[in-house]
Design a protein around this motif. Structure first.
Motif, PDB file in Angstrom:
ATOM      1  N   ASP A 157      20.305 -54.785  -7.971  1.00  0.00           N
ATOM      2  CA  ASP A 157      19.673 -55.902  -6.877  1.00  0.00           C
ATOM      3  C   ASP A 157      18.491 -56.550  -7.170  1.00  0.00           C
ATOM      4  N   PRO A 372      30.383 -60.980  -8.890  1.00  0.00           N
ATOM      5  CA  PRO A 372      29.129 -61.607  -8.002  1.00  0.00           C
ATOM      6  C   PRO A 372      27.975 -61.947  -8.746  1.00  0.00           C
ATOM      7  N   ILE A 374      24.138 -62.344  -8.027  1.00  0.00           N
ATOM      8  CA  ILE A 374      22.762 -62.201  -7.049  1.00  0.00           C
ATOM      9  C   ILE A 374      21.931 -63.244  -7.522  1.00  0.00           C
ATOM     10  N   GLY A 411      23.606 -65.857  -2.832  1.00  0.00           N
ATOM     11  CA  GLY A 411      25.023 -65.255  -3.481  1.00  0.00           C
ATOM     12  C   GLY A 411      25.738 -66.736  -4.019  1.00  0.00           C
ATOM     13  N   THR A 414      30.936 -65.525  -5.252  1.00  0.00           N
ATOM     14  CA  THR A 414      31.256 -64.456  -4.323  1.00  0.00           C
ATOM     15  C   THR A 414      32.132 -64.937  -3.321  1.00  0.00           C
ATOM     16  N   GLU A 426      29.616 -69.271  -2.099  1.00  0.00           N
ATOM     17  CA  GLU A 426      27.924 -69.299  -2.184  1.00  0.00           C
ATOM     18  C   GLU A 426      27.434 -69.095  -0.933  1.00  0.00           C
ATOM     19  N   ASP A 429      21.313 -65.744   1.532  1.00  0.00           N
ATOM     20  CA  ASP A 429      21.328 -64.428   1.913  1.00  0.00           C
ATOM     21  C   ASP A 429      19.845 -63.989   2.848  1.00  0.00           C
ATOM     22  N   SER A 476      26.848 -64.703   5.308  1.00  0.00           N
ATOM     23  CA  SER A 476      26.276 -63.738   4.280  1.00  0.00           C
ATOM     24  C   SER A 476      26.238 -62.232   4.948  1.00  0.00           C
ATOM     25  N   ALA A 499      28.503 -61.187   2.251  1.00  0.00           N
ATOM     26  CA  ALA A 499      28.662 -61.486   0.852  1.00  0.00           C
ATOM     27  C   ALA A 499      28.663 -60.396   0.049  1.00  0.00           C
ATOM     28  N   GLY A 501      28.380 -58.330  -3.270  1.00  0.00           N
ATOM     29  CA  GLY A 501      27.276 -58.231  -4.285  1.00  0.00           C
ATOM     30  C   GLY A 501      25.855 -58.106  -3.643  1.00  0.00           C
TER      31      GLY A 501
END
Length: 864
Positions: A157, A372, A374, A411, A414, A426, A429, A476, A499, A501
């Motif tokens: 992440d 996905p 990030i 994102g 995804t 998209e 987030d 999200s 979302a 991912g």
């Protein structure tokens, strides 16, 4: 291509093509003693050298009217015009308070690194950045300082976008970072995944362009009694450039050798970096030095058909930074100064793959599954300004420093599976932000007639911190439905929301919390004789959220023979819990043996932590002890320093408590998550270690100089105690599993060292470095002990001065293409007889030299 040729022609045309002459001389201090290691160079060219053990030097120069610069830590930099001379002896003078010169670890302006009572490393960034293949500050220090460790993460992440780093195997937030001696703000990111710094915040060193840095000072000693919270492992002080009338810059290109890349390319992870630095004179004695830096880094992919992830490697990123450093005299005894900068970074990293036919994929949108992305937009700002001068004989410095770090997540490629075919691909987030404002007032004075010289310093500090989490768009984070899905096995499950991912932050996650801190310190350092120095410091701090601390430190140095000395220090320290550790909360997706599980990271004061009897976070406390020996004579320098660091109530991120727990299971089910974890003062640790540095330099002839450096760090940490509550009896493995313990203990190899050879002969130069990484042991998701065997890497570079103003360097980092032990070696020989269970879901964990293999580079450096 024509534009590139035109640029090269322009650079060559501006470069001096005249024959070079030889300048000789000797550099001494005010007592006539020769100074070894003085940096000497011709302004506006790449001509440079360092003085030998007796202060003698020889330098090639391009013009009889050249300006020669003499620079040495602890002494005033001198710039002298030759006026036709071929012999030039120079007497260096100790630095003055108006220049703001201070060696980290000592507030005495009459102290240099060689006679400091505590161990301090000085890393000349110009030398490192022009001879080696690492392009960012974290990776430079990873290979230049054995006690410093940093690894690029993947599948972790936020940690994919800023590299967690540590000193002496402790947490990233247990090292204090200063810029020009002023406290630097931390990153707003708290690391959740990855192999280093889990549950810790830290400082994003890569937000500071290496091209803006003159040197980096690393204090390898606890210093909370001098500098405040976070300085348990030590202090990193970044000193910005202050040169004028000189333009320097670099154009760097490079790439990694691809390995098992699905597109069959030879290279990946392409890097392009362009930077420039120039200093302007302002009036009499004033200056402003400005740096700009652009850096692009491409994806790497260490794919294997048996992996859970189709994309396993570095994040792609574009980084732009601009920094300045300036000072203007006001009268004869004071100056106004300021420094700071802006850094923006846009990155995207691949998360774990989503397979077709699963509840987390909508086959109508991604018939073959999807990977996905990030993405982040990271903005880092800082500004420090103050007035420095002399007041009634006391050196006085009044300063205010403001800084902020903002992470905004997005994102890409995804879906929100609970929206099925209606899902966007998209999302915004949301994210988090940390702001810090520090106001300081410092006084210092050297009393020459007290004993053999005594320095007294004292001051006060006021700090305000603010931490925010801001929500993303509804899609999200929201689960629409329930929407049911029938798996290929015939089971009926609910499609997850948010979302894929990186589920966004919901309004319920939002926080806006602040705290204040007031501190006062006093510091004294006295030379009782020419051979014995004793120093002591004390610092009081009061935090608005948890109370007060009082810490102290003593340090001493005894010269027992010419060039031979003993030194020792002891002190207490602390680290306040970061606002992110106190208030971060999120629902996120973890993968356990390839199976996605939605998890809840609870705030420290949440119903989950109260149900488990977890107390409010309090400060970590430490006891540091160090002792060492130093030797310097005839070009040979040896330092060996032992350290012991005991930390109580260390804050860590706990293991997982699942939804079948008898105390919090119902809470987790109401949140529709499978497990929860949180921050806690969970452990007490002890760390013992030894730093060894041996260096030797000399000359084969007037035109040939060399240096050899051996540096090593032995580090051994133990977990002495696990602090639990009555409610956690019988749940110790959930509270802190063996896997989490091993991640803490693997923050640094038990042994790490490097051997470096550097050679210069007129226009030619070469640098060779061997780095040893001891084995690392980590437990994977299924309980297997993964032993990453010891590895050695080889870096090599060659440089040539095309003209006095233009240097070309080619080389490689890890040119033998070493990788950590592959996961398949833990499970069996056949390609289909194992499944990678690493933290990042790939063949390797992010350990030792990293998982990208060899990096080849070419660099053009110019100086006008």
């Amino acid at each position: 291509m024509k534009k590139l040729y035109a640029l090269l022609f322009w650079l060559l045309a501006l470069s001096s093509l005249s024959a070079q002459n030889l300048l000789k001389g000797k550099v001494t201090d005010e007592n006539g003693n020769g100074l070894a290691g003085v940096t000497i160079y011709e302004r506006g060219t790449s001509n440079g050298t360092v003085s030998a053990w007796d202060g003698a030097y020889a330098l090639r120069y391009s013009s009889p009217d050249a300006f020669i610069v003499f620079s040495y830590t602890g002494f005033t930099t001198q710039e002298i015009r030759l006026d036709g001379r071929t012999q030039l002896d120079v007497v260096m003078q100790e630095g003055l308070i108006i220049e703001g010169l201070e060696i980290v670890g000592s507030r005495s302006l009459n102290r240099t690194v060689t006679n400091s009572p505590v161990p301090v490393d000085i890393i000349n960034v110009r030398d490192v950045s022009t001879t080696q293949g690492q392009l960012d500050v974290n990776q430079m220090l990873q290979f230049a300082a054995p006690s410093f460790n940093a690894n690029r993460q993947t599948g972790a992440d936020g940690a994919d976008h800023t590299d967690p780093a540590s000193l002496r195997g402790l947490g990233p937030d247990q090292t204090l970072v200063l810029i020009n001696g002023k406290r630097r703000h931390q990153s707003s990111l708290v690391n959740i995944y990855g192999t280093r710094g889990r549950g810790n915040t830290g400082t994003d060193l890569n937000a500071i362009p290496a091209a803006a840095i003159e040197r980096i000072e690393i204090l390898r000693d606890g210093a909370a009694a001098q500098y405040g919270s976070d300085a348990i492992a030590g202090v990193i002080n970044i000193v910005l450039k202050d040169n004028v009338d000189e333009f320097t810059g670099n154009v760097n290109v490079g790439a990694h050798l691809a390995k098992d890349n699905p597109d069959r390319s030879t290279f990946d992870g392409e890097n392009v970096q362009i930077n420039g630095n120039y200093g302007f004179r302002i009036g009499e004695g004033g200056f402003i030095n400005v740096t700009t830096d652009y850096w692009f880094r491409g994806h790497t992919n260490r794919y294997d058909p048996t992996l859970y992830r189709r994309q396993f490697g570095d994040a792609k990123g574009t980084n732009f930074g601009t920094y300045f450093n300036g000072s203007v005299p006001i009268g004869s005894m004071a100056s106004v100064y300021a420094f700071g900068g802006l850094n923006t970074r846009k990155t995207d990293a691949y998360a774990w793959s989503r397979d077709p036919g699963s509840a987390r994929n909508v086959d109508a949108i991604y018939p073959n599954g999807f990977d996905p992305i990030i993405a982040t937009d990271i903005t880092d700002r800082s500004l420090s300004a103050g007035v420095r001068g002399e007041l009634s004989g006391w050196g006085t410095d009044f300063n205010h420093t403001a800084g902020s770090n903002r992470f905004h997540f997005y994102g890409g490629e995804t879906i929100n599976a609970s929206l099925e075919e209606r899902s966007p691909t998209e999302f915004d987030d949301g994210g988090f932000q940390l702001r810090q404002n520090v106001t300081t007032l410092d006084f210092t004075r050297f009393f020459k007639d007290w004993l053999n010289g005594t320095n007294i310093a004292f001051g006060v500090e006021h700090r305000v911190e603010n931490y925010q989490i801001f929500a993303g768009e509804e899609g999200s984070w929201r689960t629409y439905g329930p929407v049911l899905f029938v798996t290929p096995d015939g089971d009926t499950v609910a499609r997850p929301g948010g979302a894929q991912g990186f589920p966004g932050f919901a309004p319920s996650n939002e926080v806006d919390e602040s705290r204040t801190n007031l501190a006062a310190y006093i510091d004294a350092e006295a030379d009782f004789s020419d051979r014995f120095t004793l120093g002591a410091a004390a610092r009081f701090e009061n935090y608005s959220d948890f109370g007060s601390t009082l810490n102290g430190k003593i340090a001493a140095r005894l010269q027992i023979a010419s060039g031979l000395a003993l030194r020792a220090s002891a002190g207490t320290g602390f680290r306040a819990p970061s606002l992110a550790q106190l208030y971060f909360n999120s629902i996120y997706t973890d993968f356990v043996s390839g199976v996605a599980v939605d998890k809840f990271l609870a705030k420290n004061n949440s119903p989950v932590t109260r149900a488990l009897g977890i107390e409010p976070l309090k400060e970590e406390t430490s006891l540091n002890f160090g002792a060492g020996i130093t030797f310097a004579r005839n070009g040979l320098s040896i330092t060996a320093d032992y350290y012991h660091i005991k930390i109580d109530d260390r804050i860590v991120l706990t293991g997982d408590f699942y939804d079948d727990d008898d105390q919090i299971g119902d809470i987790l089910k109401s949140l529709k998550v499978g497990s929860a974890r949180f921050f806690s003062n969970a452990i007490n640790t002890s760390t013992n270690g030894l730093d060894l540095i041996v260096s030797f330099g000399g000359r084969f002839s007037e035109d040939q100089r060399y240096s050899v450096t051996l540096a090593g760090n032995w580090n051994d940490m133990t977990i002495d105690k696990i602090n639990t509550s009555r409610q956690l009896i019988g749940k110790e493995d959930s509270y802190l599993s063996n896997r989490e313990k091993l991640f803490i203990l693997a923050s640094a190899p038990k042994l790490k060292g490097n051997l470096t050879f550097d050679y210069r002969a007129r226009r030619w130069g070469g640098n060779l470095r061997l780095t040893y990484f001891d084995k690392i042991e980590i437990e994977d998701y299924i309980g297997t002990l993964d032993v990453y065997d010891a590895r050695v890497t080889l870096d090599l570079s060659l440089s040539y001065d095309i003209t006095p103003n233009l240097r070309w360097t080619i080389g490689g980092a890890n040119i033998l293409n070493a990788y950590p032990t592959a996961q398949k070696d833990f499970y069996g020989p056949g390609p289909n007889e194992y499944t990678a269970e690493s933290e990042g879901g790939g063949l390797y964990d992010s350990v030792q030299m990293g998982f990208n293999g060899a990096f080849l580079f070419s660099r053009v450096g110019f100086r006008f």
